[in-house]
Design a protein around this motif. Sequence first.
Motif, PDB file in Angstrom:
ATOM      1  N   ARG A 124       1.038  -1.515  -0.437  1.00  0.00           N
ATOM      2  CA  ARG A 124       0.119   0.494   0.080  1.00  0.00           C
ATOM      3  C   ARG A 124       0.698   1.232  -0.172  1.00  0.00           C
ATOM      4  NH1 ARG A 124      -5.072   1.836   1.534  1.00  0.00           N
ATOM      5  NH2 ARG A 124      -4.808   4.188   2.991  1.00  0.00           N
ATOM      6  N   GLU A 125       2.087   1.174   0.807  1.00  0.00           N
ATOM      7  CA  GLU A 125       3.123   2.448   0.656  1.00  0.00           C
ATOM      8  C   GLU A 125       3.865   2.903  -0.487  1.00  0.00           C
ATOM      9  OE1 GLU A 125       4.859   2.498   4.472  1.00  0.00           O
ATOM     10  OE2 GLU A 125       3.921   1.786   5.465  1.00  0.00           O
ATOM     11  N   LEU A 126       3.891   1.709  -1.451  1.00  0.00           N
ATOM     12  CA  LEU A 126       4.960   2.031  -2.330  1.00  0.00           C
ATOM     13  C   LEU A 126       3.757   2.496  -3.648  1.00  0.00           C
ATOM     14  CD1 LEU A 126       6.891   1.077  -4.383  1.00  0.00           C
ATOM     15  CD2 LEU A 126       5.853  -1.207  -4.825  1.00  0.00           C
ATOM     16  N   GLN A 165       1.207   4.025  -2.593  1.00  0.00           N
ATOM     17  CA  GLN A 165       0.557   6.009  -2.641  1.00  0.00           C
ATOM     18  C   GLN A 165       1.844   6.581  -2.735  1.00  0.00           C
ATOM     19  OE1 GLN A 165      -0.005   5.582   1.646  1.00  0.00           O
ATOM     20  NE2 GLN A 165      -2.504   5.297   1.772  1.00  0.00           N
ATOM     21  N   THR A 166       3.277   6.275  -3.316  1.00  0.00           N
ATOM     22  CA  THR A 166       4.482   6.051  -3.452  1.00  0.00           C
ATOM     23  C   THR A 166       4.321   6.893  -5.058  1.00  0.00           C
ATOM     24  OG1 THR A 166       5.433   5.974  -0.875  1.00  0.00           O
ATOM     25  CG2 THR A 166       7.125   6.894  -3.507  1.00  0.00           C
ATOM     26  N   GLU A 167       4.352   5.854  -5.464  1.00  0.00           N
ATOM     27  CA  GLU A 167       4.868   5.342  -6.665  1.00  0.00           C
ATOM     28  C   GLU A 167       3.403   5.803  -8.033  1.00  0.00           C
ATOM     29  OE1 GLU A 167       7.004   2.496  -7.842  1.00  0.00           O
ATOM     30  OE2 GLU A 167       8.969   3.003  -6.547  1.00  0.00           O
ATOM     31  N   GLY A 168       2.283   4.927  -7.458  1.00  0.00           N
ATOM     32  CA  GLY A 168       0.888   5.643  -7.828  1.00  0.00           C
ATOM     33  C   GLY A 168       0.915   3.661  -8.700  1.00  0.00           C
ATOM     34  N   SER A 169       1.293   2.947  -8.574  1.00  0.00           N
ATOM     35  CA  SER A 169       1.108   1.656  -9.164  1.00  0.00           C
ATOM     36  C   SER A 169       1.650   0.739  -8.928  1.00  0.00           C
ATOM     37  CB  SER A 169       1.630   1.766 -10.321  1.00  0.00           C
ATOM     38  OG  SER A 169       3.162   2.022 -10.903  1.00  0.00           O
ATOM     39  N   LEU A 170       1.351  -0.717  -9.033  1.00  0.00           N
ATOM     40  CA  LEU A 170       1.632  -1.800  -8.166  1.00  0.00           C
ATOM     41  C   LEU A 170       3.439  -2.199  -8.861  1.00  0.00           C
ATOM     42  CD1 LEU A 170      -1.451  -3.912  -8.753  1.00  0.00           C
ATOM     43  CD2 LEU A 170      -0.625  -3.005  -7.164  1.00  0.00           C
ATOM     44  N   PRO A 171       3.723  -3.077  -8.413  1.00  0.00           N
ATOM     45  CA  PRO A 171       4.953  -3.227  -8.884  1.00  0.00           C
ATOM     46  C   PRO A 171       5.075  -4.326 -10.293  1.00  0.00           C
ATOM     47  CG  PRO A 171       4.923  -4.009  -6.262  1.00  0.00           C
ATOM     48  CD  PRO A 171       3.067  -4.077  -6.961  1.00  0.00           C
ATOM     49  N   VAL A 172       5.867  -3.873 -10.794  1.00  0.00           N
ATOM     50  CA  VAL A 172       5.673  -4.715 -12.293  1.00  0.00           C
ATOM     51  C   VAL A 172       6.579  -6.386 -11.905  1.00  0.00           C
ATOM     52  CG1 VAL A 172       8.097  -4.086 -12.938  1.00  0.00           C
ATOM     53  CG2 VAL A 172       6.670  -3.915 -14.562  1.00  0.00           C
ATOM     54  N   ASN A 224      13.289  -5.754  -9.323  1.00  0.00           N
ATOM     55  CA  ASN A 224      14.152  -5.680  -8.265  1.00  0.00           C
ATOM     56  C   ASN A 224      13.933  -4.432  -7.296  1.00  0.00           C
ATOM     57  OD1 ASN A 224      15.044  -8.213  -8.626  1.00  0.00           O
ATOM     58  ND2 ASN A 224      15.974  -7.703 -10.062  1.00  0.00           N
ATOM     59  N   GLU A 225      13.893  -3.481  -8.162  1.00  0.00           N
ATOM     60  CA  GLU A 225      13.890  -1.770  -6.638  1.00  0.00           C
ATOM     61  C   GLU A 225      12.307  -1.957  -5.930  1.00  0.00           C
ATOM     62  OE1 GLU A 225      16.374   0.879 -10.505  1.00  0.00           O
ATOM     63  OE2 GLU A 225      14.241   0.852 -10.480  1.00  0.00           O
ATOM     64  N   GLN A 226      11.399  -2.391  -7.203  1.00  0.00           N
ATOM     65  CA  GLN A 226      10.551  -2.038  -5.818  1.00  0.00           C
ATOM     66  C   GLN A 226      10.365  -3.107  -4.698  1.00  0.00           C
ATOM     67  OE1 GLN A 226       7.924  -2.144  -9.584  1.00  0.00           O
ATOM     68  NE2 GLN A 226       6.742  -0.475  -9.323  1.00  0.00           N
ATOM     69  N   GLU A 265       9.141 -14.922  -0.807  1.00  0.00           N
ATOM     70  CA  GLU A 265       7.903 -14.420  -0.592  1.00  0.00           C
ATOM     71  C   GLU A 265       7.476 -13.180  -0.829  1.00  0.00           C
ATOM     72  OE1 GLU A 265       6.366 -16.983   3.686  1.00  0.00           O
ATOM     73  OE2 GLU A 265       7.603 -15.925   4.170  1.00  0.00           O
ATOM     74  N   ILE A 266       8.562 -12.258  -0.533  1.00  0.00           N
ATOM     75  CA  ILE A 266       8.108 -10.914  -0.720  1.00  0.00           C
ATOM     76  C   ILE A 266       8.037 -10.441  -2.295  1.00  0.00           C
ATOM     77  CG2 ILE A 266       8.600  -8.382  -0.908  1.00  0.00           C
ATOM     78  CD1 ILE A 266       9.535  -9.155   1.578  1.00  0.00           C
ATOM     79  N   LYS A 267       9.368 -11.592  -2.912  1.00  0.00           N
ATOM     80  CA  LYS A 267       9.107 -11.702  -4.550  1.00  0.00           C
ATOM     81  C   LYS A 267       8.092 -12.201  -4.972  1.00  0.00           C
ATOM     82  CE  LYS A 267      14.159 -11.546  -5.309  1.00  0.00           C
ATOM     83  NZ  LYS A 267      15.561 -12.140  -5.555  1.00  0.00           N
ATOM     84  N   LEU A 268       7.169 -13.751  -4.696  1.00  0.00           N
ATOM     85  CA  LEU A 268       6.283 -13.580  -5.168  1.00  0.00           C
ATOM     86  C   LEU A 268       4.866 -12.636  -5.476  1.00  0.00           C
ATOM     87  CD1 LEU A 268       5.620 -16.532  -6.724  1.00  0.00           C
ATOM     88  CD2 LEU A 268       4.748 -16.819  -3.995  1.00  0.00           C
ATOM     89  N   PHE A 269       5.166 -12.187  -3.700  1.00  0.00           N
ATOM     90  CA  PHE A 269       3.890 -11.389  -3.727  1.00  0.00           C
ATOM     91  C   PHE A 269       4.028 -10.301  -5.207  1.00  0.00           C
ATOM     92  CE2 PHE A 269       1.830  -7.583  -1.659  1.00  0.00           C
ATOM     93  CZ  PHE A 269       1.139  -8.287  -0.696  1.00  0.00           C
ATOM     94  N   CYS A 270       5.001  -9.542  -4.847  1.00  0.00           N
ATOM     95  CA  CYS A 270       5.259  -8.436  -5.586  1.00  0.00           C
ATOM     96  C   CYS A 270       5.077  -9.278  -6.962  1.00  0.00           C
ATOM     97  CB  CYS A 270       6.435  -7.645  -6.130  1.00  0.00           C
ATOM     98  SG  CYS A 270       6.870  -7.091  -4.157  1.00  0.00           S
ATOM     99  N   LYS A 271       5.705 -10.046  -7.477  1.00  0.00           N
ATOM    100  CA  LYS A 271       5.284 -10.816  -9.199  1.00  0.00           C
ATOM    101  C   LYS A 271       3.454 -10.174  -8.767  1.00  0.00           C
ATOM    102  CE  LYS A 271       6.610 -14.248 -12.247  1.00  0.00           C
ATOM    103  NZ  LYS A 271       6.803 -15.352 -12.348  1.00  0.00           N
ATOM    104  N   HIS A 272       2.887 -10.828  -8.431  1.00  0.00           N
ATOM    105  CA  HIS A 272       1.248 -11.274  -8.592  1.00  0.00           C
ATOM    106  C   HIS A 272       0.531 -10.571  -7.669  1.00  0.00           C
ATOM    107  CE1 HIS A 272       2.459 -15.212 -10.395  1.00  0.00           C
ATOM    108  NE2 HIS A 272       3.205 -15.388  -9.418  1.00  0.00           N
TER     109      HIS A 272
END
Length: 530
Positions: free
Chosen positions: A313-315, A317-324, A350-352, A378-385
């Motif tokens: 959520r914080e990401l 709010q900062t960037e305006g979009s979900l991780p690529v 990776n940055e996100q 786990e965080i990588k998998l979460f961000c990817k999906h």
Amino acid sequence: MSSPAPKSPEQSEKSKKYDRQLRLWGDHGQRFLENSKVCLINATALGTEILKSLVLPGIGSFTIIDGEKVTEEDIGSNFFLDNDSLGNSRAQAATMCLLELNPDVRGDYIDEFPENVMKQNQDFLKGFSVVIATALPEKFLIPLSKQLWDAGIPLFSCKSIGLLGYARLQVNEHTVIEVHPDNDNPDLRLDEPWPALKEHLESFDISKLDKKERSHVPALIILYYFMQKFRNLHDGALPTNRAEKDQLRNMIRACGNEEGLLEENFEEAIHYVNTCLSHSKISSQVQSILDDPKCLNLNQDSAPFWVMVSALRELVQTEGSLPVKGSLPDMAADTNSYITLQQIYQKRFNEQVETVQRRVSEILRNVNQSPDAITEDEIKLFCKHANELYIVRGTCIADEYQSSTLDISMYLDDPDSLMMYYVILRGLDRFLSEFNAYPGQFDDQVEPDVVKLKSTIGKLLAEWGCGQVLRDERVHEVCRYGGAEMHSISAILGGCVAHEVIKLITHQYKPLNNTFIFDAITSNSVTYRL
């Protein structure tokens, strides 16, 4: 003579054994499966078929609770039992046969009636991942439902009677990261590229390249170039309808077809018009998760899922979009061009991930959870999906059974609706509680039991405020079953329930929500949310 090459992980015996399912839910899903503990209450034909379809893919362990002895009826309906089992413990006989299917799985049994086990140890079921109950009387199902609801343990209540199958999932809250959508379009962000991607995409001027140079350009860059030309003609807007998309395709085709032969990368660019122009906006489904009270109010008991959602959520709010997602589809291009583009996406991912990971660590410290509670993988998998996040919040079976306001009238208005079988099965539960036998269980009682069952169903419908009357032939047909199981029906339903259990254990794919009915007479099935 050279030494043989080392054996790769993909060639291990375990990978060979589980190859097909690993392609469905991956190594991490298999680990969840192998760490799971499943409890089966009553080793009926349906119960053993469900466990069979869980033992074969390699659940960690199972426990069967059943105080019944094997009868001739069991042998006739249960594939795993034979004449040598007659009179023996049904739990033991089923356990021994199931363990032969997969030596990787541990199994145990308790040769006691479920009611007695629960009375002796109220907390017995708290260590299980999932509890499956088959042919469980209403008087025991209701307290079991309440206990597991409070404990947060999923419960499947299932029945196989004659040509009917029924399964009801009770789950308080179930979170899914990998939904595995049928149409998983590439996540390319061409509508709103980040600065590094935009700089790279705009470094190509397709109109100034010769034929050979154009043939090496990835389709993604070609598509972006003509998207900008289209935007210039339409006040900065992207194509939204078929006519506008056709216009964009024609622009690409005209440039790449100068000599009558369309280059492969231009063909790919045309193909991507359908799949790669989606706006990078967050779906309402994901946004509702980001705004969920469980995300906004974390505490020491918050699940890893909600900690990661809070960081996400914080990401946003900062960037305006979900991780690529950080990956690209295959494209016709020279190796260097493709790898350069791929690296830009991977670097952004990776940055996100690193940003989310830092915030996760901070949150874990703030809520007094272990800093190792959530791993980097786990965080990588979460961000990817992140764009697939999904939550099921179910209802309690006990509330459903004790409700006097069940709203099913709209279904019963259709005479062919399978909801009538739900009503009949609920009537069977009441009948069993009142008369301690299934309607039609004794041959000379079929006709009298039809009258009794119709009366029981009529009372149920009156309680729910439904004025509909079920057709006599439906009730009569169910009475003819006499509560008997048919192995073929149990096998079909057992496979369906096992699939849903695997979804719960692996936290992948959308599970049933919440009632499933199978009618083998017409080979139809339906799901209802009750």
